[in-house]
Design an enzyme around this catalytic site. Sequence first.
Site, PDB file in Angstrom:
ATOM      1  N   GLU A   1       0.839  -1.200   0.000  1.00 24.18           N
ATOM      2  CA  GLU A   1       0.000   0.000   0.000  1.00 24.18           C
ATOM      3  C   GLU A   1       0.873   1.249   0.000  1.00 24.18           C
ATOM      4  OE1 GLU A   1      -2.350  -0.211   3.584  1.00 24.18           O
ATOM      5  OE2 GLU A   1      -2.262  -2.398   3.565  1.00 24.18           O
TER       6      GLU A   1
ATOM      7  N   LYS B   1       2.144   4.559   1.522  1.00 20.86           N
ATOM      8  CA  LYS B   1       2.177   5.058   2.891  1.00 20.86           C
ATOM      9  C   LYS B   1       1.855   6.552   2.835  1.00 20.86           C
ATOM     10  CE  LYS B   1       4.959   4.983   7.080  1.00 20.86           C
ATOM     11  NZ  LYS B   1       4.849   6.398   7.423  1.00 20.86           N
TER      12      LYS B   1
ATOM     13  N   ASP C   1       1.068  10.333   3.990  1.00 23.14           N
ATOM     14  CA  ASP C   1       1.665  11.168   5.018  1.00 23.14           C
ATOM     15  C   ASP C   1       0.590  12.069   5.611  1.00 23.14           C
ATOM     16  OD1 ASP C   1       3.733  11.803   6.583  1.00 23.14           O
ATOM     17  OD2 ASP C   1       4.789  13.043   5.127  1.00 23.14           O
TER      18      ASP C   1
ATOM     19  N   TYR D   1      -7.176   1.822   5.919  1.00 22.73           N
ATOM     20  CA  TYR D   1      -6.177   0.804   5.584  1.00 22.73           C
ATOM     21  C   TYR D   1      -6.229  -0.448   6.463  1.00 22.73           C
ATOM     22  CZ  TYR D   1      -3.352   3.524   8.988  1.00 22.73           C
ATOM     23  OH  TYR D   1      -2.907   4.196  10.084  1.00 22.73           O
TER      24      TYR D   1
ATOM     25  N   LYS E   1      10.525   2.902   2.843  1.00 21.68           N
ATOM     26  CA  LYS E   1      10.455   4.347   2.625  1.00 21.68           C
ATOM     27  C   LYS E   1      11.016   4.752   1.252  1.00 21.68           C
ATOM     28  CE  LYS E   1       9.549   6.904   5.835  1.00 21.68           C
ATOM     29  NZ  LYS E   1       9.967   7.131   7.207  1.00 21.68           N
TER      30      LYS E   1
ATOM     31  N   CYS F   1      44.946  31.872  -3.822  1.00 24.75           N
ATOM     32  CA  CYS F   1      44.172  30.995  -4.693  1.00 24.75           C
ATOM     33  C   CYS F   1      44.643  29.547  -4.531  1.00 24.75           C
ATOM     34  CB  CYS F   1      44.341  31.445  -6.137  1.00 24.75           C
ATOM     35  SG  CYS F   1      43.629  30.285  -7.295  1.00 24.75           S
TER      36      CYS F   1
ATOM     37  N   CYS G   1      46.410  28.541  -8.097  1.00 20.64           N
ATOM     38  CA  CYS G   1      47.649  29.115  -8.609  1.00 20.64           C
ATOM     39  C   CYS G   1      48.439  29.890  -7.550  1.00 20.64           C
ATOM     40  CB  CYS G   1      47.345  30.026  -9.807  1.00 20.64           C
ATOM     41  SG  CYS G   1      46.521  31.546  -9.323  1.00 20.64           S
TER      42      CYS G   1
ATOM     43  N   CYS H   1      40.325  35.558  -7.498  1.00 23.30           N
ATOM     44  CA  CYS H   1      41.755  35.329  -7.695  1.00 23.30           C
ATOM     45  C   CYS H   1      42.267  36.454  -8.583  1.00 23.30           C
ATOM     46  CB  CYS H   1      41.970  33.974  -8.364  1.00 23.30           C
ATOM     47  SG  CYS H   1      43.678  33.718  -8.873  1.00 23.30           S
TER      48      CYS H   1
ATOM     49  N   CYS I   1      43.976  32.358 -14.282  1.00 21.15           N
ATOM     50  CA  CYS I   1      43.897  31.181 -13.416  1.00 21.15           C
ATOM     51  C   CYS I   1      42.911  30.136 -13.902  1.00 21.15           C
ATOM     52  CB  CYS I   1      43.554  31.611 -11.996  1.00 21.15           C
ATOM     53  SG  CYS I   1      43.425  30.239 -10.863  1.00 21.15           S
TER      54      CYS I   1
HETATM   55  S1  IVH Z   1      -0.718   0.202   8.268  1.00 17.07           S
HETATM   56  C1  IVH Z   1       0.935  -1.392  12.606  1.00 17.07           C
HETATM   57  N1  IVH Z   1      -0.990   1.406   5.991  1.00 17.07           N
HETATM   58  O1  IVH Z   1       2.053   5.121   8.866  1.00 17.07           O
HETATM   59  C2  IVH Z   1       0.530  -0.140  11.958  1.00 17.07           C
HETATM   60  N2  IVH Z   1      -0.178   2.641   7.836  1.00 17.07           N
HETATM   61  O2  IVH Z   1       4.525   4.990  10.621  1.00 17.07           O
HETATM   62  C3  IVH Z   1      -0.254  -0.459  10.725  1.00 17.07           C
HETATM   63  N3  IVH Z   1       0.253   4.989   7.313  1.00 17.07           N
HETATM   64  O3  IVH Z   1       0.678   5.459  12.007  1.00 17.07           O
HETATM   65  C4  IVH Z   1      -0.371   0.732   9.881  1.00 17.07           C
HETATM   66  N4  IVH Z   1      -0.348   4.909   5.216  1.00 17.07           N
HETATM   67  O4  IVH Z   1      -0.733   6.329  10.108  1.00 17.07           O
HETATM   68  C5  IVH Z   1      -0.626   1.522   7.274  1.00 17.07           C
HETATM   69  N5  IVH Z   1      -1.315   2.348   3.911  1.00 17.07           N
HETATM   70  C6  IVH Z   1      -0.943   2.460   5.189  1.00 17.07           C
HETATM   71  C7  IVH Z   1      -0.508   3.675   5.732  1.00 17.07           C
HETATM   72  C8  IVH Z   1      -0.127   3.727   7.058  1.00 17.07           C
HETATM   73  C9  IVH Z   1       0.107   5.682   6.171  1.00 17.07           C
HETATM   74  C10 IVH Z   1       0.775   5.562   8.575  1.00 17.07           C
HETATM   75  C11 IVH Z   1      -0.061   5.190   9.751  1.00 17.07           C
HETATM   76  C12 IVH Z   1       0.909   4.801  10.829  1.00 17.07           C
HETATM   77  C13 IVH Z   1       2.209   5.216  10.240  1.00 17.07           C
HETATM   78  C14 IVH Z   1       3.322   4.326  10.669  1.00 17.07           C
END
Ligand code: IVH
Length: 685
Positions: A114, A116, A118, A247, A333, A427, A430, A445, A450
């Site tokens: 999935e 991740k 932010d 998720y 990451k 320099c 040189c 210089c 140079c």
């Molecule tokens: S699964 C055991 N899926 O990432 C934790 N987390 O650093 C299971 N996050 O606090 C989390 N996208 O808020 C999961 N597709 C995703 C996610 C996700 C973002 C965040 C989540 C968690 C943090 C972990």
Amino acid sequence: MDKEQAKKRIEKLKAEIAHHRYLYHVLDKQEISDAALDSLKNELFKQEMEYPELITQDSPTQRIGGKPLAKFKKVTHSQPMLSLYDAFSKQDMYDWENRMKKILPSQEFSYYAELKMDGLAMSLRYEAGIFVQGATRGDGKVGEDVTQNLKTIDAIPLVLRRPSERELKVIGLDDEIIKKFFYAFDRGVIEVRGEAIMTLNVLKELNEKYAREGKALLANPRNAAAGSIRQLDPKITAERKLDFYAYSLITDLGLTEHEQEHELAKLIGFKILAINKFCKNIEEVIEFHDFEERNKDKVPFECDGVVAMVNDLALWPKLGIVGKGPRYVMAYKFAAEQVTTKLLDVLWQVGRTGTLTPTAVLEPVRVGGVTVSQSTLHNMDEINRLGLKIGDTIILERAGDVIPKVVQVLPKLRIGKEKNIEAPKQCPICNSEVVRVPGEVAFRCTNKECYAVNMRSMSHWVSKGAMDIDGLGPKIIEQLMKIGLVRTVADFYKLTIDDLLPLERFAQKSAENLIAAIDAKREVELSKFIYGLGIRHVGEETAIDLANHFSSLGKIKDAKLEELAQLADVGPIMAKSIYDWFNNPKHLELLNELKNNGLKIKKIEQKAKILAGKTFVLTGALESLTRDEAKAKIRELGGDVSSSVSKNTDYVVAGEEAGSKLDKATALGVRILSEEEFLGLINKI
Ligand code: IVH
């Protein structure tokens, strides 16, 4: 670092991290980026791994989450909201799988991968299908009740959608599970977790609006989401137009795969990411990660990696939880765009106009997917603006394909041994005087030639007659010099693909090509090497003569002035120039560097001195070689060449229209060689 130094560094890092965490979690403020903070934590983690006895309970590596804000009601999570462990490379991912294989040896693993997101993790509780409570993660055990605010988010259903039995069958649920599900749906509890985010578009619109209204701007989408949810006034949350993606499904319904959690979440009314993907092995997870990393700008929100979960839910309890997070999940990451590292030194480069530009020499770090060990500092004002000292811990940024730059200093990490950065007085190329141009930032210089001289000698080194390296045109050399990657020709041999990738005009392929071109010329003939050095008065011919006569660089280096002057075709001026060159410490350092950086000189096969003791006289014109070449050949084989015939002459080589020397040889009974016979003699070798 020894233990004492490590201890001091750890204390400093802990204090710095604690400061930023407080700002971030309690005050919703941010002075440095998440990535930079991660980088500090990562260093702390590594230091502690080195000296585990220095780990203390209060170390940020030993806890998760932050304090809940006092202003919200506290919520104890039904199951802890855990953290994820991070992987930064393919190898980390393979290592992770291998650790799981140690626990479950004959198990094949498939995954659900999935994006991740932010944003902010949320736990949502539905009783009899109705949204009753939404909580932040807090410290993982206890979070904050933000139900009223979450109700303003359209993407969070206030009442769950009731799926049909058929729909549940399609996603692979059997009758028993379906029964359990409907019980929980109608009379029990269903808990869903997911991420509350702010899309980049919303952030932009809001910031434009705030700018017009003269209000403070939102720093980044994650901060904006956090700030919006942890608001006492739900109206403000509503205005911030947050989004939400589910998720995971916490309630135990007897599902068999993590993928089903997503599918079921969708059926009951949650948004899930369409990009997420079942991966039949770890290689597919890695491919997914690499693809999404390349395309992360196409996603409408910020994401910083890929979450990979073991898909088979039956394996979860067997793999269990280690410390702060489950063993069956890994966050792979994307390459961080900001990292912390140390400034080791500052070097000054001379540019086209004679301007001296400072270059930061850094402890090498990976940032934005490449390893960086140098970065331009632009000028002295920039150094002052940053408040930079040698030895400082700094934040380095490389966003997208932009050249890496030092963006911030962390002065609290100083230990008192840091050194001020002084503009050079002389320099570095040189040795001429350096002056500050009145009214300007720049140092210059005073030798107008140079830069040109330096460029010329670099270009000469790579030219056809010398090292003959393809693809190192003046533009590229100039760029490499500008950023400080190349100061002397020896630096060409230290370049890596990673050095080139952050530069303009370079992509993976072109970087590989240039490194390959340099590598292809790591072994050169002595004559070409000598020619490449650009010693005054030493052209290709002389370089060949020197190489033939001395046959090794060491011998040329050690040659006495008289010895050089005695060489045919090397007059006193040239001899002096060669002698001086090889007796200049700076040049000897260059020769050393070249050797250390892996440039090799091909061994000259020592030709048998079959003409040793024989004296030759050349007369008339030869067809296949010039008189100089013939002389060089004779000398190479140990013979002598004289200009007049005597009874001591062994051979007279007679070419076309040979003159009086031939008559004299005949009279003295000296052996006369035709061109053909002469060639036969020297080619025997
Ligand atoms: S699964 C055991 N899926 O990432 C934790 N987390 O650093 C299971 N996050 O606090 C989390 N996208 O808020 C999961 N597709 C995703 C996610 C996700 C973002 C965040 C989540 C968690 C943090 C972990």
